[in-house]
Structures are given as structure tokens and as C-alpha cells.
Design an enzyme around this catalytic site. Sequence first.
Site: not given
Length: 494
Positions: A25, A51, A130-131, A271
Site C-alpha cells: 500500500c 497498490g 502502510n506496513g 523495486y
Amino acid sequence: MPPAHPFDYDAVIGGSSDDKLHEECGVFGVVGVTDAANFVALGLHALQHRGQEAGGIVAHHPDHGFNSARRFGYVRDNFTKQSLMETLPGAVAIGHVRYSTAGSKGQTAIRDVQPFFGEFSMGGAAIAHNGNITNADALRKELIERGSIFQSSSDSECIIHLMARSLQRNIPERMEDALRRVEGAFSVVAMTRTKLIGVRDPLGVRPLVLGKIGDGWALSSETCALDIIGAEFVREIEPGEMVVITAEDGVESVRPFRPRPSRFCIFEHVYFSRPDSIIGGRSVYETRRQIGVELAREAPVEADLVCPVPDSGTPAAIGYSQESGIPYAMGIIRNQYMGRTFIEPTEQIRNMGVRLKLNVNRALIRGKKVILVDDSVVRGTTSRKIKEMILDAGAKEVHFRIASPPTAWPCFYGVDTPQREKLLAATMSEDEMREHLGVDSLKFISLNGLYRAVGEAEGRDSKCPQYCDACFSGEYPVEPADMIQKGFQMKAAE
């Protein structure tokens, strides 16, 4: 492992191939600007690579209260409609784009889409995360036993329930209280009626940056999303830092957690992040180009062309070409207009498979020794398909060079990773992988080479690694308690 069909349709329809790791996300928030939700929609559009499954925005207006919109699909297909954006008035808003984990893929309910909202005695608050919380199962069990009623399957909802049970006086203090109970990786963007709040976990595994837009402020997973709204990048939120921002008083910083050495996710450099973002003062593009330079030094090979696997292999391929002196060429062309539902998948279309997304530049490739540069090998299925296409186009030799070390361990900190036994590098040596992929040579950058490329001249500090590299090394900076409970075997201490 059965051989992959070189033209497997299912790997290309629906966006990205399942042979890549996916960030789960991206988060974005603004305060102190008119029509804040419009800025959030633009920011989320820039973070779409983090996402693609769903997105949500929550905004607050003094006369209209909190309003939210959550939708499946791309930001551009939902949050560009004036009729929708008019339902999200106000000068403070936050948003979230989601990529589901392997376990819930294709089963996501709209109630799982963030941001999550809670009404407390001192007012409402929304939170986007996020995580990944590695003790979420234990927390959820405890909270349910104490009377909490969960609405979603997301681990992030634990934070709202922990805040609700806190005895602290205001929402920022309740958030501090809640996050002290949480283990794992988290970058959180939250909001109240007047405040924008940002927090990073003590290790700083996931990114979060601060920007200035006019008289207002912005928080974002990446700097590229600040660029799209014309915001000035101010700084990164530091590991273990919490910022509380208002339009009137600006940024207030506190440190709720015990200090620990930073362990930022090194795969963000490889990436996840967009190449036009800045991480730790370094251009992501330049880091990836330098990875290619290191690869050329570590794994040279005689060839006629260096070709990227688009698009993520491009900067590393440029670096490899520059260092080796072998010409860079676009040997594979990507169809930029590949849609998610493009066409009904009849058997005839299925057999076209990967050609719908990638096509070989035959006139360039024929009779050549080709070096293909890609960012990673996860399951290996996509690599085999691309190799088949290159050979089918008449290439004389195919040499793979991979811009990350072998991915041999799953990530539990906010990345969608297959089970360990499905990771090619978990079950095969480099030589076995080369034979499995059917290429003339296969070489990965070394872990030390990767560290040098991200600016650590002496390489990796084995006693105290500068980054989280668990997907390569198996050394997890936070014990994945929930997964161990389910039977996951940690790497034995050496």
C-alpha cells in the site's frame, strides 16, 4: 516444480505478473489547503504502483463533518469524477491505495479498504497504514475477548481499537499509546478534525516523507507524489518519529518509542519506489543505475546487447551497459495500454499470454548474444516465459543478470510474498536456477554489492545491518510472532 507455459495468460491479465513482489500500500495526506481531497487523489495517483486493487479517501469539513469514499480499482477510474470529489469537502484529508496480501487476494471486501475511521469521545479520527503488524493475530484475539467488534480482516484495524481502549486525553496521545503495543513495520498517516498525523515505526522499515504546499502540509509514502501536487519536499519523517501538523501551528515532532538502529527496507531501492523518488537523499533512479554498474563488475559476460526487462529493469540495464561497454538496447517492448480486463480470456487469447504485455524486438535480437537485466526472480515463471520469447525471436544466447540477491525468504513487513517453498531461491542453488530457467548464464548481485550500490561503501555490516534485507538474508529485525505461531521456521543462528 512443473515447467511454466511460456505464454501463460493468467500472469499478465489483471495488471502485474504474480512473479513480482508487491508493496501492499501507499499513504498520502494533506492539511491546510482548500479541497484537500483533490490533492490526496492526485497524490494517490502518483502512488498507484504501491497498490492497484483499491483506494480510499477520508476528508473533514467543519460544516459537513467526516466523509469517506472507498472504491475498488484504479485512482484514475474513481477519484477523478467531480460528482464523487464534491462529496469530500474540507481542508484536511488522507488517502490509501491497497494491494492485498496473498491470503485475501480476490476476496477483499470494501470494508477492508482503508482509511479506517473511528469515533472517539473527543472526536473522530481516520487512519491509513502502510506496513504489516506482526503481532496482529494476538492483538485481535485479545481485543475481541475484551469486547471489540472488528469490521474488516485488515491488521490495521487493530490500531483503531487500541486507540479506542486507551485512557489518554487526546487522539495523538491515544495513537502513541496504541502504537506502543504494535510490533512489525508501520508508516501511518492519520487525521482528526484539524490535525494531520504521521508516524514511522522505530526501525523505519517503510517510508514516509513530509512536504510543504502553500500554507499547507503533506505527508506521503514517496517524494514523487509531492511532485505531482507541486509540494516542496521538506524531509523524511525519521524512524520512531511522530509528527502532529495543523495549518495554524505547523509541525510538532515527538518521539514516542525507544530509539533503535534504523532498518529501512532495501527493496524500496531495488523495486518498490518509483525511480523519480528520493530516498535518504539519494535518487532511486541513480541507485538502480549503480546496481547495474556493480552487477557488471561482479558478473561480466561477453555479449552483443544489454536489454532491460521493462520497466523495472531499465535503470540497472543502463548502468550495466555503461560499465561494461556493451550497447544498451530495447530488446523487449512493453505495451503501455495493457488493460486489466482487456478482452474475454478465450482459449485462443490465453495462448497469446505474455505477448499481450511484452513483445520482442525481433529485428534487433536475431543472432545476438543478449544480456537480460531484471530486478528480481521470485517464482521464476515470468523469467522462463521471457527467455522463451527471446530464443523464439532468434537470439543466439541469453544471459540473465538480476539487480537483487536471490529472494529466498518471505517478507512480513508489508510486502506480498509467496510462501517460502514457492520462492525459487529457497529450494534451488544459483546453478539449479540457471538450469531451471534454461539460460546460458544467471548471476545475481551480491548482498554486499547491493549495499555498495545504495551508498554503503564498505558493504553490509553483518553484526548490525544498515537495512532490512530479510527477504535475502533471512535475518528478521522484528520477530514475526504471528507467523511463528503458525509454524514458520526462522533461519537458524550461524
